[in-house]
Design a protein around this motif. Structure first.
Motif, PDB file in Angstrom:
ATOM      1  N   UNK A  94       6.857 -73.837  18.330  1.00  0.00           N
ATOM      2  CA  UNK A  94       7.167 -74.571  17.092  1.00  0.00           C
ATOM      3  C   UNK A  94       7.463 -76.037  17.418  1.00  0.00           C
ATOM      4  N   UNK A  95       8.310 -76.246  18.445  1.00  0.00           N
ATOM      5  CA  UNK A  95       8.684 -77.630  18.798  1.00  0.00           C
ATOM      6  C   UNK A  95       7.445 -78.391  19.283  1.00  0.00           C
ATOM      7  N   UNK A  96       6.645 -77.725  20.100  1.00  0.00           N
ATOM      8  CA  UNK A  96       5.443 -78.378  20.629  1.00  0.00           C
ATOM      9  C   UNK A  96       4.510 -78.779  19.492  1.00  0.00           C
ATOM     10  N   UNK A  97       4.335 -77.866  18.541  1.00  0.00           N
ATOM     11  CA  UNK A  97       3.407 -78.178  17.460  1.00  0.00           C
ATOM     12  C   UNK A  97       3.941 -79.310  16.573  1.00  0.00           C
ATOM     13  N   UNK A  98       5.257 -79.349  16.370  1.00  0.00           N
ATOM     14  CA  UNK A  98       5.822 -80.475  15.592  1.00  0.00           C
ATOM     15  C   UNK A  98       5.526 -81.784  16.322  1.00  0.00           C
ATOM     16  N   UNK A  99       5.761 -81.795  17.623  1.00  0.00           N
ATOM     17  CA  UNK A  99       5.563 -83.040  18.375  1.00  0.00           C
ATOM     18  C   UNK A  99       4.085 -83.433  18.388  1.00  0.00           C
ATOM     19  N   UNK A 100       3.202 -82.424  18.566  1.00  0.00           N
ATOM     20  CA  UNK A 100       1.763 -82.736  18.578  1.00  0.00           C
ATOM     21  C   UNK A 100       1.300 -83.343  17.269  1.00  0.00           C
TER      22      UNK A 100
ATOM     23  N   UNK B  20       3.230 -84.915  14.982  1.00  0.00           N
ATOM     24  CA  UNK B  20       4.009 -86.034  14.421  1.00  0.00           C
ATOM     25  C   UNK B  20       4.100 -87.254  15.341  1.00  0.00           C
ATOM     26  N   UNK B  21       3.752 -87.067  16.614  1.00  0.00           N
ATOM     27  CA  UNK B  21       3.961 -88.177  17.567  1.00  0.00           C
ATOM     28  C   UNK B  21       2.607 -88.709  18.040  1.00  0.00           C
TER      29      UNK B  21
ATOM     30  N   UNK C 252       5.677 -92.407  15.144  1.00  0.00           N
ATOM     31  CA  UNK C 252       5.876 -91.084  14.558  1.00  0.00           C
ATOM     32  C   UNK C 252       5.197 -91.077  13.197  1.00  0.00           C
ATOM     33  N   UNK C 253       4.539 -89.955  12.844  1.00  0.00           N
ATOM     34  CA  UNK C 253       3.825 -89.877  11.558  1.00  0.00           C
ATOM     35  C   UNK C 253       4.411 -88.805  10.661  1.00  0.00           C
TER      36      UNK C 253
ATOM     37  N   UNK D 242      12.476 -92.082  24.217  1.00  0.00           N
ATOM     38  CA  UNK D 242      12.986 -90.916  23.478  1.00  0.00           C
ATOM     39  C   UNK D 242      11.868 -89.916  23.210  1.00  0.00           C
ATOM     40  N   UNK D 243      10.712 -90.430  22.776  1.00  0.00           N
ATOM     41  CA  UNK D 243       9.615 -89.509  22.458  1.00  0.00           C
ATOM     42  C   UNK D 243       9.105 -88.815  23.712  1.00  0.00           C
TER      43      UNK D 243
END
Ligand code: F6R
Length: 609
Positions: free
Chosen positions: A262-268, A270-271, A278-279, A434-435
């Motif tokens: 879940x975290x990986x997919x959010x980062x993929x 949005x970043x 960040x989008x 941070x990212x």
């Protein structure tokens, strides 16, 4: 609260309704029932308890028919028993109704209907709806339903079938969710999309004040007043496997295990590739509005509130503007003062929580811009917000929130970085740093999940304790509250979360040899303060369960157990710490033989006050 499913098509309705109810069971599970139409009459089966009890009844007394309604209940009016279970029928048993929500004026309606000769079989508010439709029926079911609804005050989603209309289901949405699933030669209504995902991914979200009149080949949407509504279907990209246990003993464990993905997919999503921006493609609030925001207030309930509390630390650190956080049910009833250029952030997994919706409306009335962080697509919160950021954590079925919490935290970090950039509060170099650090989070969580030895030992040796204390400081203080909430809701063990600095102001009196204290003592600016607290607990014979950073050997001297997390920037430590806390609660509940996914008295989506 309460789950509704309706099916009309060429297949037998019973197995489809039962399957759908199992997906909806997280919404309420004190009784369940289904009604089908066969040979011009309505047949109903209902049972107290979970869907499994209904299934047993249906094994003995199956229902035939290719059209039907199903319901799983979370009791509001009338105790959980068989007669109060839905569907409810009119005096002649010709009209069957399933309902999610509350009919606020049911007492006066019931009294009037009884004076007019209607006979009631339950103590529910819902039954009045069946009798009202009966009362207004004059050769037109649609008109009778509209007339009945005009009499009702409250919030509701309804499904209606009638023996006189063997090829029609009517669904109504008024302040409780209802979706339409479009199939080939079959159609569905349901409280949420997980109930129909196995059959279709083409979904129409009904809006408040709308109704659907469907047969197996067509769907007509109108307002409750009768005005035609044109609405396109949305293709849902959730997979049915996301709403199934896939070999895990509980949804909760599966959802805990999904967190690295879940975290990986959010980062993929949005970043940017170069980690410089960040989008939020669905945000909709203009950058010039956001850049003028001078203060933020967050409203949410339960676990989402704890994410909000953590959000205060994150946003104040990165955006450098004041942030207030309220439990939604408090915000809506005090007289909140929102400063000029205020942004209200509502956080909700379900997007249907009644108090959160009410507090958003209050904030809107006070002039704030409303941004919502939501998981469930098309939910009511999304429709009432100026902007949305979806957490895209996939369906969360376990009643105790886990992956939705870490997803909410992730979005709060990213939104804070975005706002910090807009307001010039963080440098481009800091953003990149941070990212890049955030990119490590999926591996960090995966590493934690791979070694659960100490957590298992804790659960084996401490599961029979009467009470737990959770302590955290600074950005991990909200996690102390969350850890305690997780434990109490699924294991029924009393637990309290405290800011460690408050320990000496009261809770220290509780500490003795039978009191386990979970101490969040990861590497941080407040580490020394935390270890002082730990020593104070130890010297009063408390059982110390420390969550610390790998390499910290010193903490072993003062702890009975040490659960290590990999090194991580203090700012991001709440995410791995939360995963440890979820696992502690999960294994203790399992050891105590609790119903982890459906703890007593709770429901996943709290659509009543
Ligand atoms: C706890 C839990 C609840 C919810 C709360 C808000 O594990 O799940 O406390 O967090 O009911 O629900 P949402 O996020 O749907 O608004």
């Amino acid at each position: 609260m309460c789950g509704i499913i309706g099916y009309i098509g060429n297949e037998q309705a019973q197995p489809i309704l039962l399957e759908g109810l199992k997906q909806l069971e997280y919404r309420g599970y004190d009784s369940a029932g289904i009604a089908t139409l066969i040979k011009g009459s309505v047949s109903v089966r209902k049972e107290k308890g979970k869907i499994a009890a209904l299934e047993k009844l249906l094994d003995k007394k199956p229902l035939k028919g290719t059209i039907g309604l199903g319901h799983t209940r979370w009791a509001t009016h009338g105790i959980p028993n068989q007669s109060n279970a839905h569907p409810h029928v009119d005096c002649h048993g010709d009209i069957a109704v399933v309902h999610n929500g509350i009919v606020e004026n049911y007492e006066e309606l019931k009294e009037k209907l009884m004076q007019e000769g209607h006979r009631f079989n339950s103590a529910t508010d819902t039954e009045v709806i069946a009798h009202l439709i009966e009362k207004f029926y004059k050769d037109d079911l649609e008109a009778a339903v509209r007339a009945a609804i005009r009499e009702i005050k409250g919030s509701f989603a309804l499904g209606v079938i009638s023996a006189k209309y063997p090829d029609t289901i009517i669904g109504i949405r008024y302040a409780s969710p209802l979706v339409i699933g479009l199939g080939k030669g079959e159609n569905f209504i349901a409280s949420d999309i997980t109930a129909v995902l196995k059959h279709t991914k083409d979904i129409i979200f009904l809006e408040d004040n709308e109704m659907v009149i469907m047969n197996k080949d067509s769907v007509k949407i109108t307002t409750i007043g009768g005005r035609p509504v044109q609405r396109d279907a949305v293709k849902i990209n959730w997979d049915i496997s996301q709403a199934q246990k896939s070999g895990y003993p509980h949804f909760m464990l599966k959802e805990i295990a999904e967190q690295p993905t879940v975290v990986e997919s959010i980062l993929n999503h949005r970043v940017s590739q170069g980690k410089e921006s960040v989008y939020f493609e669905e945000l909709k609030i203009q950058e010039d509005v956001l850049s003028k925001i001078e203060n933020i207030n967050i409203v949410a309930c339960g676990t989402a509130y704890h994410a909000g509390l953590c959000g205060k630390y994150i946003l104040e650190e990165l955006v450098k503007i004041p942030v207030a956080v309220d439990v939604s049910s408090e915000f809506r009833y005090r007289n909140p003062i929102l400063g000029k250029n205020a942004l209200t952030i509502s956080i909700s997994q379900s997007g249907e929580t009644a108090d959160t919706l009410a507090s958003m409306r209050e904030a809107k009335r006070l002039g704030a811009t409303i941004l919502s962080i939501v998981n469930v697509l098309g939910s009511t919160v999304t429709r009432e917000s100026d902007g949305i950021i979806y957490t895209h954590a996939g369906p969360e079925i376990g009643v105790a929130s886990t992956k939705a919490y870490t997803a909410q935290l992730c979005i709060l970090y990213l939104f804070a970085i975005y706002m910090g950039m807009l307001k010039g509060a963080v440098s481009q170099q800091k953003v990149k740093e941070l990212l890049s650090q955030m990119q490590q989070l999926p591996q960090i969580i995966a590493k934690l999940l791979a070694d659960q030895k100490v957590i298992l030992k804790v659960s084996k040796e401490q599961h029979n304790k009467k009470c737990f204390l959770y302590l955290g400081r600074n950005i991990n203080f909200p996690n102390a509250l969350e850890g305690a909430l997780k434990l109490k809701e699924i294991s029924y063990i009393h637990a309290e979360g405290y800011a460690s600095g408050e320990m000496k102001h009261g809770p220290i009196a509780l500490i003795d040899k039978d009191m386990p204290v979970v101490c969040i003592a990861t590497a941080s600016s407040v580490y020394d303060k935390m270890t002082s607290n730990i020593q104070e607990i130890k010297s009063r014979s408390g059982i110390v369960i420390s969550i610390a950073t790998e390499g910290d050997e010193r903490i072993k001297h003062h702890s009975d157990y040490v659960i290590y997390i990999p090194p991580v920037n203090e700012l991001f430590s709440p995410i791995p710490v939360a995963v440890c806390l979820q696992l502690i609660a999960y294994y203790i509940a399992v050891k105590n033989n609790r119903d982890v996914d459906q703890p007593r008295n709770l429901a996943k989506s709290v659509t009543v006050e």
